[in-house]
Design an enzyme around this catalytic site. Structure first.
Site, mmCIF file in Angstrom:
data_model
loop_
_atom_site.group_PDB
_atom_site.id
_atom_site.type_symbol
_atom_site.label_atom_id
_atom_site.label_comp_id
_atom_site.label_asym_id
_atom_site.label_seq_id
_atom_site.Cartn_x
_atom_site.Cartn_y
_atom_site.Cartn_z
ATOM 1 N N ASP A 92 -100.022 -50.300 -31.716
ATOM 2 C CA ASP A 92 -98.958 -50.980 -32.458
ATOM 3 C C ASP A 92 -99.321 -51.219 -33.922
ATOM 4 O O ASP A 92 -98.450 -51.532 -34.732
ATOM 5 C CB ASP A 92 -98.643 -52.332 -31.817
ATOM 6 C CG ASP A 92 -97.915 -52.186 -30.482
ATOM 7 O OD1 ASP A 92 -97.615 -51.035 -30.094
ATOM 8 O OD2 ASP A 92 -97.651 -53.208 -29.832
ATOM 9 N N GLY A 128 -104.418 -52.784 -23.225
ATOM 10 C CA GLY A 128 -103.747 -51.517 -22.967
ATOM 11 C C GLY A 128 -104.534 -50.333 -23.487
ATOM 12 O O GLY A 128 -105.373 -50.459 -24.381
ATOM 13 N N GLY A 163 -105.973 -59.940 -19.598
ATOM 14 C CA GLY A 163 -106.245 -61.316 -19.210
ATOM 15 C C GLY A 163 -107.685 -61.710 -19.427
ATOM 16 O O GLY A 163 -108.582 -60.866 -19.379
#
Length: 439
Positions: free
Chosen positions: A210, A88, A155
């Site tokens: 995060d 991301g 991925g």
């Protein structure tokens, strides 16, 4: 003695070349000194660990200090370096790309720097992405923008094919910028390289808003993320106070860890509830979230709720586990569920006005703030110094506020989470006024 960690950094071999950096070996001459291989920094700074080491007569667990080495494994003038960004988006990716290119070119006179487009897909020829040449001229301004200059993807690809691509392009070092999945991927690439007895250094630079990379102080982009989120919380507070029994719900990113939600609430102390993945909470019943929210509205006539995306997943009945291309569990929308349940609860009790705000993709695409920009550049420089010395399968990071090298295998064993018994979470509770438990 804490022996569950193994902090030795792997090396490609003997260091036969002298660094082109004109640094010093003498203290006090006002020139930065080369970092020696014996320069270590203690990992656990607690008094109890110190006393235990004295009692056992052993050296404390230590980390390799990051920085330029006098002796290099690579002849820097003949190096080919590659850079890939995966996963991301996150503030600061372009700063790291720029920092790597500038350090390789200007510090070590590296002539060939390759950009791998669209994440690990770019190392699979079947995907049809052409490798790109990176030069200082091309990247000089990219730090002013969010996103990634190289593109990204989620991925993994076949590890053997990716290493084939590296070897075919005579790559000597690969810098992978990404989070947990990216780091596991580049470690697997490093393992395949070792099996082939090839001499390619692989380096990770930890990236995730995060802030859930284990062991390290902080991942780049995290500080910008809650910095960008803070004024959104301010505006959400204005919305809430602008209506009788006004409620603002703001969903922020945080799949497994609630650091953004908690830090943003501390940075903009107008938040009344912070719900994070680490905490269990109930909606209904005595002491449940809805009852406590009702008490808040009765007293103050407004409420601001910040919820991390991974919070409250146990509230979804008949939930099916679905994973994205990176293997991450795709969560149900807790923000929309809260909005629905709050509206349902107050329908027969009292009128409420609910605003639901999800700024997640705005937050992660922002350019790095000044503090993160400094952090990104320093991480990039330390990554290059380590790779030039032939170190491999490590991340350049900061631990105990000092720059160090940590094996990738150690930081990917588990995700870092907020300690609900720790001072940080207690600070959040003090700021919001919410109880220690909800339900």
């Amino acid at each position: 003695m804490n022996s569950k960690y193994k902090f030795d950094i792997e090396s490609l071999g003997a260091t036969k070349f002298k660094s082109p950096l004109k640094l010093s070996e003498v203290k006090g001459d006002k020139i930065f000194d080369f970092i020696g291989e014996s320069d270590k920094l203690v990992f656990d700074l607690s008094m109890s660990e110190y006393e235990q080491c004295l009692k056992d007569g052993i050296a404390p667990l230590s980390l390799e200090k990051a920085g330029p080495r006098q002796n290099l494994y690579f002849d820097s003038r003949n190096v080919t370096a590659a850079i890939v960004t995966c996963g991301g988006l996150c503030p600061g990716i372009n700063n790291v790309i720029r920092g790597l290119v500038m350090a390789l070119h200007y510090f070590y006179d590296v002539k060939r720097i390759i950009g791998v487009p669209y994440g690990y897909e770019g190392l699979n020829p079947d995907k049809g992405h052409e490798l790109v040449e990176l030069t200082p001229e091309k990247v000089k301004d990219i730090h002013q923008f969010g996103g990634t200059y190289l593109g990204s993807s989620r991925g993994g690809q076949d590890v053997s094919i990716m290493v084939d691509t590296l070897e075919e392009n005579k790559v000597d070092m690969l810098f992978a910028i990404g989070g947990d999945g990216t780091l596991k991927g580049v470690n697997a690439i490093g393992e395949e390289i070792s099996k082939r007895n090839a001499k390619i250094s692989v380096v990770g630079i930890p990236k995730t808003i995060d802030n859930d990379i284990d062991l390290i102080d902080e991942s780049f982009g995290f500080e910008t993320a809650f910095d960008v989120a803070s004024p959104i919380l301010r505006d959400a507070h204005n919305e809430a106070t602008g209506a009788y029994n006004g409620i603002s719900i703001i969903k922020l990113m945080g799949r497994d860890s609630g650091f953004i939600a908690a830090s943003a609430a501390l940075a903009m102390p107008v938040v009344n509830f912070v719900l994070i993945p680490e905490m269990d909470f109930s909606l209904d019943g005595v002491g449940g979230f809805l009852q406590v929210l009702e008490q808040r509205l009765h007293q103050k006539k407004h409420a601001v709720i910040v919820v991390a995306e991974g919070a409250g997943q146990q509230l979804f009945k008949d939930r099916k586990i679905v994973k994205d291309a990176s293997g991450n569990v795709q969560h149900e929308d807790i923000g929309l569920l809260l909005k629905e349940k709050i509206a349902e609860y107050f329908k027969e009790r009292s009128p409420v006005t609910i605003k639901y705000i999800d700024p997640s993709y705005i937050v992660r695409c922002a350019p790095a703030n000044s503090s993160d920009s400094v952090f990104c550049s320093r991480l990039a420089y330390h990554a290059v110094h380590g790779a030039m010395a032939g170190k491999t399968k490590f991340v350049a990071s900061r631990v105990n506020n000092r720059y160090v090298y940590v094996p990738i295998s150690e930081v990917t064993k588990k995700r870092k989470k907020i300690d609900l018994e720790g001072e940080f979470w207690f600070s959040v509770l003090q700021s919001t006024g919410q109880p220690f438990s909800l339900g």
